[in-house]
Design an enzyme around this catalytic site. Structure first.
Site, short mmCIF file in Angstrom:
data_model
loop_
_atom_site.label_atom_id
_atom_site.label_comp_id
_atom_site.label_asym_id
_atom_site.label_seq_id
_atom_site.Cartn_x
_atom_site.Cartn_y
_atom_site.Cartn_z
N GLU A 146 0.25 -1.21 -0.35
CA GLU A 146 0.05 0.20 0.11
C GLU A 146 0.72 1.06 -0.36
O GLU A 146 2.33 1.18 0.20
CB GLU A 146 -0.60 0.20 1.30
CG GLU A 146 -0.48 0.24 2.37
CD GLU A 146 -1.18 0.91 3.74
OE1 GLU A 146 -1.18 2.01 3.30
OE2 GLU A 146 -1.22 0.22 4.58
N LYS A 177 -4.18 -1.77 14.87
CA LYS A 177 -3.36 -1.01 15.21
C LYS A 177 -3.87 -0.64 16.36
O LYS A 177 -5.15 -1.04 17.09
CB LYS A 177 -3.60 0.61 14.64
CG LYS A 177 -2.85 0.26 12.83
CD LYS A 177 -2.36 2.15 12.86
CE LYS A 177 -2.72 2.26 11.11
NZ LYS A 177 -3.71 1.59 10.43
N1 PSU Z 1 -0.25 0.43 8.56
C1 PSU Z 1 0.99 1.60 8.79
N2 PSU Z 1 0.70 2.56 9.20
C2 PSU Z 1 -0.35 3.52 8.00
C3 PSU Z 1 -1.62 2.29 7.74
C4 PSU Z 1 -1.76 0.97 8.09
O1 PSU Z 1 2.13 0.86 9.41
O2 PSU Z 1 -0.70 4.75 8.16
C5 PSU Z 1 -3.19 3.11 7.04
C6 PSU Z 1 -3.67 1.95 6.23
O3 PSU Z 1 -3.30 2.63 4.76
C7 PSU Z 1 -4.70 1.67 6.22
C8 PSU Z 1 -4.84 2.71 6.96
O4 PSU Z 1 -5.93 1.41 5.37
O5 PSU Z 1 -3.65 3.47 7.74
C9 PSU Z 1 -6.78 3.27 8.19
O6 PSU Z 1 -7.13 4.18 8.21
P1 PSU Z 1 -8.22 4.24 8.62
O7 PSU Z 1 -7.78 4.39 10.16
O8 PSU Z 1 -7.94 6.16 8.33
O9 PSU Z 1 -9.50 3.66 7.80
#
Ligand code: PSU
Ligand code: MN
Length: 306
Positions: free
Chosen positions: A25, A159
């Site tokens: 990604e 996370k």
């Molecule tokens: N993994 C990481 N850092 C990130 C992300 C994933 O180590 O920044 C990103 C991914 O793209 C994931 C996003 O889909 O964070 C999630 O964002 P949200 O909580 O707004 O859906």
């Protein structure tokens, strides 16, 4: 649409020959890490995939063109850009229709990977149910995507800034299999142990490939989350992270951070609160995930069932 999709020739050749390819990604590059660590990590992650014998395909929308596999120059300018859209399922198409540049989250990268015929994808951590979601309703679109799109996502778990028990409940409701790799505990991004047992455990890439085949036999569609713990030497134990996460969450609330900005804001704040240690850990865990994803892709390609 066809003319708006550009698959890098090396990636195209590998896919045509049934060889292993791993999707990567780009939101982690544009919104997940500061310059220049974001570029260094993106390159190291591609190298980690290559070391397993698989071909890396970093995915992003560049000037309205959905690119699957980025050349070094494009990756560098993406890493330096400051006005890139963060694309998920809902707004993925706007970057194409307006001809602008956007990075893909887990959800958008899964959609693009499936479009290109890539079955395995590595990221850092998936989005999930945010703490306080019972009031904010902030639940990442990544979870819905895992339910509907048939791509295996290798991540270091949800996370740790999220509500992990609620995230697991939603994944179960949506029918998303969650497999911890070579341990019972569900990892929590910076920490190897979230304090929760993962619903499933996989001990080898053959185990994962066999599971995917069995699921196909049953006609079950959707993604698979492989939760791979960060290497021990880089981990920050849960008890140490807890205070930093809570401080960052309180500050985010005071600063009225909402919507798409929540995750990038929290990640950046936690890098400051940990004096850069969380960034070192984030770099290590995504490299580890890229390696495992490469190994899974090689295993699947070797079985010749894709
Ligand atoms: N993994 C990481 N850092 C990130 C992300 C994933 O180590 O920044 C990103 C991914 O793209 C994931 C996003 O889909 O964070 C999630 O964002 P949200 O909580 O707004 O859906
Ligand atoms: Mn959100």
């Amino acid at each position: 649409m066809r003319s708006a999709l550009l698959v890098d020739p090396e990636v195209r050749d590998a896919l045509d020959a049934g060889q292993a390819v791993v999707a990567l990604e780009s939101t982690i590059v544009t919104h997940g890490m500061p310059w220049p660590q974001n570029l260094e990590t993106a390159k190291a992650v591609e190298a980690a995939v290559r070391a397993t014998g698989a071909v890396p395909a970093t995915i992003a929308v560049i000037d309205g063109m959905l690119r699957v596999g980025l050349d070094a120059k494009t990756l560098e300018s993406l890493a330096q850009a400051t006005d890139t859209l963060k694309l998920s399922r809902a707004d993925f198409a706007i970057a194409l229709s307006r001809g602008v540049t956007g990075s893909t989250t887990v959800a958008a990268t899964m959609i693009a990977a499936q479009l290109a015929g890539i079955e395995v994808f590595a990221t850092g951590g998936i989005g999930g149910v945010h703490r306080g979601a019972e009031l904010s309703f902030d639940v990442s679109a990544d979870l819905q995507e895992l339910a509907r799109t048939g791509v295996t996502v290798v991540a270091a778990g949800p996370k740790a800034i999220l509500d992990i028990p609620k995230t697991l409940e939603v994944l179960e409701t949506l029918g998303v299999p969650v497999m911890a790799y070579q341990q019972d505990a569900l990892p929590a991004f910076w920490s190897r142990d979230s304090g929760l047992k993962a619903p499933l455990r996989a001990d080898s890439t053959a185990d994962i490939a066999a599971f995917l085949e069995a699921r196909k036999t049953l006609g079950i569609v959707g993604g698979l989350l492989v939760a791979n713990p960060v290497a021990s030497e880089y981990e920050i134990p849960r008890e140490q992270m807890q205070a930093h996460i809570e401080e960052a969450l309180t500050q985010a609330e005071h600063a009225r951070i909402n919507g798409k900005n929540v995750t990038p804001w929290l990640l950046a704040r936690i890098v400051e609160l940990t004096d850069g240690r969380s960034l070192e850990c984030n770099k290590a865990l995504i490299k580890g995930n890229a390696q495992l994803a490469g190994e899974i892709a090689v295993e699947i390609a070797g079985r010749g069932t894709r």
